[in-house]
Structure formats: structure tokens, C-alpha cells
Write a protein that holds these residues in place. Structure first.
Motif, PDB file in Angstrom:
ATOM      1  N   ASP A  96       0.814  -1.215   0.000  1.00  0.00           N
ATOM      2  CA  ASP A  96       0.000   0.000   0.000  1.00  0.00           C
ATOM      3  C   ASP A  96       0.846   1.263   0.000  1.00  0.00           C
ATOM      4  O   ASP A  96       0.402   2.318  -0.443  1.00  0.00           O
ATOM      5  CB  ASP A  96      -0.933   0.001   1.212  1.00  0.00           C
ATOM      6  N   ALA A  97       2.061   1.145   0.522  1.00  0.00           N
ATOM      7  CA  ALA A  97       2.987   2.278   0.556  1.00  0.00           C
ATOM      8  C   ALA A  97       4.412   1.750   0.553  1.00  0.00           C
ATOM      9  O   ALA A  97       4.678   0.646   1.026  1.00  0.00           O
ATOM     10  CB  ALA A  97       2.749   3.141   1.793  1.00  0.00           C
ATOM     11  N   VAL A  98       5.303   2.556   0.000  1.00  0.00           N
ATOM     12  CA  VAL A  98       6.723   2.224  -0.031  1.00  0.00           C
ATOM     13  C   VAL A  98       7.476   3.429   0.500  1.00  0.00           C
ATOM     14  O   VAL A  98       7.183   4.564   0.122  1.00  0.00           O
ATOM     15  CB  VAL A  98       7.202   1.899  -1.468  1.00  0.00           C
ATOM     16  N   ILE A  99       8.439   3.173   1.383  1.00  0.00           N
ATOM     17  CA  ILE A  99       9.283   4.247   1.908  1.00  0.00           C
ATOM     18  C   ILE A  99      10.719   3.936   1.519  1.00  0.00           C
ATOM     19  O   ILE A  99      11.251   2.873   1.879  1.00  0.00           O
ATOM     20  CB  ILE A  99       9.181   4.351   3.441  1.00  0.00           C
TER      21      ILE A  99
ATOM     22  N   ASP B  64       3.836  11.344  10.713  1.00  0.00           N
ATOM     23  CA  ASP B  64       2.469  11.194  11.184  1.00  0.00           C
ATOM     24  C   ASP B  64       1.628  10.422  10.172  1.00  0.00           C
ATOM     25  O   ASP B  64       0.852   9.540  10.553  1.00  0.00           O
ATOM     26  CB  ASP B  64       1.846  12.572  11.445  1.00  0.00           C
ATOM     27  N   LEU B  65       1.787  10.734   8.897  1.00  0.00           N
ATOM     28  CA  LEU B  65       1.034  10.032   7.854  1.00  0.00           C
ATOM     29  C   LEU B  65       1.373   8.544   7.866  1.00  0.00           C
ATOM     30  O   LEU B  65       0.481   7.691   7.828  1.00  0.00           O
ATOM     31  CB  LEU B  65       1.326  10.645   6.480  1.00  0.00           C
ATOM     32  N   VAL B  66       2.658   8.217   7.971  1.00  0.00           N
ATOM     33  CA  VAL B  66       3.083   6.817   8.007  1.00  0.00           C
ATOM     34  C   VAL B  66       2.536   6.128   9.263  1.00  0.00           C
ATOM     35  O   VAL B  66       2.053   4.990   9.190  1.00  0.00           O
ATOM     36  CB  VAL B  66       4.623   6.699   7.920  1.00  0.00           C
ATOM     37  N   ASP B  67       2.573   6.798  10.397  1.00  0.00           N
ATOM     38  CA  ASP B  67       2.024   6.220  11.633  1.00  0.00           C
ATOM     39  C   ASP B  67       0.533   5.912  11.477  1.00  0.00           C
ATOM     40  O   ASP B  67       0.055   4.866  11.915  1.00  0.00           O
ATOM     41  CB  ASP B  67       2.229   7.163  12.818  1.00  0.00           C
TER      42      ASP B  67
ATOM     43  N   ALA C 182      -1.440   2.359  11.599  1.00  0.00           N
ATOM     44  CA  ALA C 182      -2.561   2.151  12.522  1.00  0.00           C
ATOM     45  C   ALA C 182      -3.788   1.594  11.794  1.00  0.00           C
ATOM     46  O   ALA C 182      -4.598   0.897  12.402  1.00  0.00           O
ATOM     47  CB  ALA C 182      -2.922   3.466  13.218  1.00  0.00           C
ATOM     48  N   CYS C 183      -3.896   1.881  10.523  1.00  0.00           N
ATOM     49  CA  CYS C 183      -5.023   1.372   9.718  1.00  0.00           C
ATOM     50  C   CYS C 183      -4.658   0.085   8.980  1.00  0.00           C
ATOM     51  O   CYS C 183      -5.380  -0.333   8.076  1.00  0.00           O
ATOM     52  CB  CYS C 183      -5.471   2.438   8.721  1.00  0.00           C
ATOM     53  N   HIS C 184      -3.535  -0.504   9.341  1.00  0.00           N
ATOM     54  CA  HIS C 184      -3.075  -1.781   8.795  1.00  0.00           C
ATOM     55  C   HIS C 184      -2.725  -1.735   7.308  1.00  0.00           C
ATOM     56  O   HIS C 184      -2.897  -2.732   6.601  1.00  0.00           O
ATOM     57  CB  HIS C 184      -4.093  -2.893   9.081  1.00  0.00           C
ATOM     58  N   ALA C 185      -2.254  -0.589   6.844  1.00  0.00           N
ATOM     59  CA  ALA C 185      -1.740  -0.521   5.476  1.00  0.00           C
ATOM     60  C   ALA C 185      -0.450  -1.325   5.425  1.00  0.00           C
ATOM     61  O   ALA C 185       0.315  -1.359   6.395  1.00  0.00           O
ATOM     62  CB  ALA C 185      -1.475   0.933   5.081  1.00  0.00           C
TER      63      ALA C 185
END
Length: 179
Positions: A110-113, A162-165, A169-172
Motif C-alpha cells: 500500500d505504501a513504499v518508503i 504522522d502520515l506513516v504512523d 494504525a489502519c493496517h496498510a
């Protein structure tokens, strides 16, 4: 519709902006119909406009005071399926956008850092002093960005963390890729 909208906050990038845009122009050359580069600043600036154009980007003025608010404005201005928020920390390799495509579209993250690596001593000192690692370049599926309400517009330096946290928290499903 572009698949990727790369959002570059010139206030965040500072002196690294020209090198950053040069790297991004390579991504634009490799994926010309899929990439949109957006450079943002809080005031009109002829130099930034020319620099953005030279590397294939678009310059936008946004009078918002915080990184979170500016990021939300630009995210709303694009229809891209993947939003990429560049970090001044770490240097992206030339094939980084191919990795984003593979991880988000084919492996279904869902996301890559893209997280810069730091020497062990610095990492240890940051932990001792309760300091967070510098944020990496965040690539997030638009649907997840919208699902969690985007950035907190009140946040500046900690907006990305904050966005990543909140994504976690939403299980992404988030993948960290060391630089």
C-alpha cells in the motif's frame, strides 16, 4: 491520467532541489506518460518556475504554511493513482520508480518508503536521545492517502512521519526499501 505524481516541496528540499529534479527527470524520461512532477513553494519564484520547467516539472504556488497543508493541496490537484512525497534525505537510484511500480502494483504493497541508511552509531544515538530517523521518500497509493484523510494540515516537520504512523494504525502494508 498519470500513474505517479511526484510532489517536491522546495522549502523542504532547499539546496538539494536541482540535483533532486535532475534525478526525477530521468524517471520522467523512462516513463513519460506516467509521471507528473510538481514543485511547490509558498511564493511565486521565477527561478523555481524555470528550474521546474527545465527538468519537466510544473511549479505551483501554495500559500499554506505547513508541509502537511501543502502536501494536501497538491494531492488534491492531481488524479494520479500513486502519490510520491520526496524527502531531502538519501539519494534515489535511477531505477527507483520501477521499484515503486513493482512493489505497489505487482506485489500489492500500500505504501513504499525509500529510507536512507544511517551508520549504526548515529542510529544508536538517535534512539538514546529519542529522536526519530529522518523520513524517507514516501510513495503511497492514492486510495490509502484519501482513506486516512491525507496529511494533518497542522503539522510541518513531522507531517510525513504522522502520515506513516496513521497508515500503520489502519493496517496498510508498508514496505521500507533501504537506500
Amino acid at each position: 491520467m498519470n500513474a505517479y505524481s511526484i510532489i517536491v516541496d522546495s522549502r523542504l528540499m532547499g539546496a538539494q532541489l536541482p540535483r533532486c529534479l535532475a534525478t526525477l527527470s530521468e524517471a520522467l524520461k523512462r516513463h513519460p506518460a506516467k509521471v507528473d512532477i510538481q514543485v511547490i513553494d509558498t511564493a511565486d519564484n521565477a527561478r523555481l518556475t524555470a528550474l521546474s520547467r527545465r527538468f519537466g516539472g510544473r511549479f505551483t504556488v501554495c500559500d499554506q504554511d505547513t508541509i502537511g497543508a501543502r502536501g494536501n493541496v497538491l494531492a488534491r490537484s492531481t488524479s494520479a493513482t500513486t502519490l510520491i512525497f520526496l524527502s531531502p534525505h538519501g539519494r534515489l537510484r535511477s531505477d527507483w520508480l520501477g521499484q515503486v511500480s513493482d512493489l505497489l502494483e505487482h506485489q500489492q504493497w500500500d505504501a513504499v518508503i525509500f529510507q536512507p541508511t544511517t551508520p549504526m552509531l548515529i542510529t544508536t544515538l538517535r534512539r538514546l536521545w529519542h529522536m526519530a530517523d529522518p523520513p524517507g521518500t514516501l510513495c503511497v497509493a492514492r486510495q490509502w492517502f484519501e482513506r486516512i484523510g491525507g496529511f494533518d494540515p497542522a503539522l510541518d516537520d513531522t507531517a510525513l512521519e504522522d502520515l506513516v504512523d496513521r497508515l500503520r494504525a489502519c493496517h496498510a502494508r508498508i514496505m521500507k526499501v533501504p537506500l
